[in-house]
Design a protein around this motif. Structure first.
Motif, short mmCIF file in Angstrom:
data_model
loop_
_atom_site.label_atom_id
_atom_site.label_comp_id
_atom_site.label_asym_id
_atom_site.label_seq_id
_atom_site.Cartn_x
_atom_site.Cartn_y
_atom_site.Cartn_z
N ASN A 30 0.81 -1.22 0.00
CA ASN A 30 0.00 0.00 0.00
C ASN A 30 0.84 1.27 0.00
O ASN A 30 0.31 2.35 0.23
CB ASN A 30 -0.93 0.01 1.21
N PHE A 31 2.14 1.14 -0.23
CA PHE A 31 3.04 2.30 -0.24
C PHE A 31 3.51 2.49 -1.67
O PHE A 31 4.34 1.77 -2.17
CB PHE A 31 4.21 2.05 0.70
N HIS A 32 2.94 3.48 -2.36
CA HIS A 32 3.23 3.74 -3.77
C HIS A 32 4.29 4.83 -3.85
O HIS A 32 4.04 5.97 -3.45
CB HIS A 32 1.97 4.15 -4.51
N LEU A 33 5.46 4.49 -4.38
CA LEU A 33 6.60 5.40 -4.42
C LEU A 33 6.78 6.02 -5.80
O LEU A 33 6.62 5.35 -6.81
CB LEU A 33 7.88 4.65 -4.03
N PHE A 34 7.13 7.30 -5.79
CA PHE A 34 7.36 8.03 -7.04
C PHE A 34 8.62 8.86 -6.93
O PHE A 34 8.78 9.64 -6.00
CB PHE A 34 6.18 8.97 -7.34
N LEU A 35 9.54 8.68 -7.90
CA LEU A 35 10.72 9.52 -8.00
C LEU A 35 10.32 10.82 -8.68
O LEU A 35 9.69 10.80 -9.74
CB LEU A 35 11.82 8.85 -8.84
N LEU A 36 10.68 11.94 -8.10
CA LEU A 36 10.42 13.25 -8.72
C LEU A 36 11.74 13.73 -9.30
O LEU A 36 12.57 14.30 -8.59
CB LEU A 36 9.89 14.23 -7.67
N VAL A 37 11.96 13.46 -10.58
CA VAL A 37 13.23 13.78 -11.22
C VAL A 37 13.03 14.82 -12.31
O VAL A 37 11.94 14.98 -12.85
CB VAL A 37 13.89 12.51 -11.82
N GLY A 38 14.10 15.52 -12.63
CA GLY A 38 14.06 16.49 -13.70
C GLY A 38 14.79 17.76 -13.32
O GLY A 38 15.68 17.76 -12.49
N GLN A 39 14.35 18.84 -13.94
CA GLN A 39 15.00 20.13 -13.76
C GLN A 39 14.19 21.01 -12.81
O GLN A 39 13.39 20.50 -12.02
CB GLN A 39 15.16 20.78 -15.13
N SER A 40 14.39 22.32 -12.90
CA SER A 40 13.78 23.25 -11.95
C SER A 40 12.25 23.23 -11.96
O SER A 40 11.62 23.45 -10.93
CB SER A 40 14.27 24.67 -12.20
N ALA A 43 11.53 20.57 -9.58
CA ALA A 43 11.97 20.95 -8.24
C ALA A 43 11.02 21.98 -7.64
O ALA A 43 10.80 22.00 -6.42
CB ALA A 43 13.39 21.49 -8.28
N GLY A 44 10.46 22.83 -8.47
CA GLY A 44 9.51 23.83 -7.99
C GLY A 44 10.17 25.15 -7.68
O GLY A 44 11.16 25.21 -6.96
N LEU A 75 9.12 20.65 -1.62
CA LEU A 75 9.51 19.25 -1.51
C LEU A 75 11.00 19.04 -1.74
O LEU A 75 11.61 18.19 -1.12
CB LEU A 75 8.75 18.40 -2.54
N HIS A 76 11.56 19.81 -2.65
CA HIS A 76 12.95 19.62 -3.05
C HIS A 76 13.90 20.49 -2.23
O HIS A 76 13.49 21.45 -1.59
CB HIS A 76 13.11 19.91 -4.54
N PHE A 77 15.16 20.14 -2.32
CA PHE A 77 16.18 20.88 -1.57
C PHE A 77 17.44 21.07 -2.41
O PHE A 77 18.54 21.16 -1.90
CB PHE A 77 16.51 20.15 -0.25
N ASP A 78 17.25 21.13 -3.74
CA ASP A 78 18.39 21.26 -4.64
C ASP A 78 19.04 22.63 -4.56
O ASP A 78 20.25 22.75 -4.68
CB ASP A 78 17.99 20.93 -6.08
N LYS A 79 18.24 23.66 -4.40
CA LYS A 79 18.76 25.04 -4.32
C LYS A 79 17.95 25.75 -3.24
O LYS A 79 16.91 26.35 -3.53
CB LYS A 79 18.62 25.73 -5.66
N PRO A 80 18.40 25.70 -1.99
CA PRO A 80 17.60 26.21 -0.87
C PRO A 80 17.09 27.64 -1.05
O PRO A 80 15.99 27.95 -0.61
CB PRO A 80 18.57 26.12 0.30
N ALA A 81 17.83 28.50 -1.72
CA ALA A 81 17.39 29.88 -1.88
C ALA A 81 16.31 30.04 -2.95
O ALA A 81 15.65 31.08 -3.00
CB ALA A 81 18.59 30.77 -2.23
N GLY A 84 10.57 26.13 -4.23
CA GLY A 84 9.22 26.58 -3.94
C GLY A 84 8.23 25.51 -4.32
O GLY A 84 8.53 24.32 -4.26
N VAL A 85 7.05 25.92 -4.73
CA VAL A 85 5.99 24.98 -5.11
C VAL A 85 6.26 24.44 -6.50
O VAL A 85 6.55 25.19 -7.43
CB VAL A 85 4.61 25.67 -5.07
N GLY A 86 6.15 23.12 -6.63
CA GLY A 86 6.28 22.45 -7.91
C GLY A 86 5.05 21.61 -8.15
O GLY A 86 4.01 21.77 -7.48
N LEU A 87 5.15 20.66 -9.05
CA LEU A 87 3.98 19.84 -9.37
C LEU A 87 3.92 18.54 -8.58
O LEU A 87 2.92 17.83 -8.62
CB LEU A 87 3.93 19.55 -10.87
N GLY A 88 4.93 18.20 -7.82
CA GLY A 88 4.97 16.94 -7.10
C GLY A 88 3.85 16.74 -6.10
O GLY A 88 3.21 15.68 -6.05
#
Length: 133
Positions: A30-40, A43-44, A75-81, A84-88
């Motif tokens: 019951n645990f459905h996992l999704f990788l959120l990969v790609g560019q900015s 990332a949001g 959700l992401h932490f690629d560029k802390p500054a 923001g909001v993405g589609l994930g």
């Protein structure tokens, strides 16, 4: 490919080492996992509002420390500054609504500023190592 292996290793370690303050994880089926990969755009970079910080009971994310936590934007932490909001999160909310009883696990791996070719199978993504958080 090495970047994806690091994401998957983090996932495996976190599943085996859930800490007491982490939410109770559902049964594997019951645990459905999704990788959120790609560019900015994945990332949001959108403005985070108070509504974006309200968690969904069945949507979790793997945080930078490798712990499952309620998924709230950013959700992401690629560029802390810049994050923001993405589609994930909206994607996960829709999947949760369509699959009652399932818990959705998001694994943020997007790297803003990465070349699009880095996300193609077989690409030597050593260029991403300088872009990772």
């Amino acid at each position: 490919m090495r970047f994806f292996r690091c994401c998957l290793i983090s996932l495996a370690l976190s599943l085996g080492c859930a800490r007491a303050e982490s939410p109770a994880l559902p049964a594997k089926a019951n645990f459905h996992l999704f990788l959120l990969v790609g560019q900015s755009n994945m990332a949001g970079r959108g403005t985070v509002t108070e509504a974006d910080k309200i968690p969904h009971a069945r949507v979790l994310m793997l945080n930078k420390a490798g712990e499952w936590v309620p998924a709230v934007d950013p959700l992401h932490f690629d560029k802390p500054a810049a994050v923001g909001v993405g589609l994930g999160r909206s994607f996960a909310d829709a999947v949760a609504a369509a699959t009652p009883g399932a818990t959705i696990g998001l694994i943020p791996c997007a790297v803003g500023g990465s070349p699009i070719d880095a996300w193609q199978p077989g690409y030597n993504n050593s260029l991403l190592h300088g872009l990772q958080p």
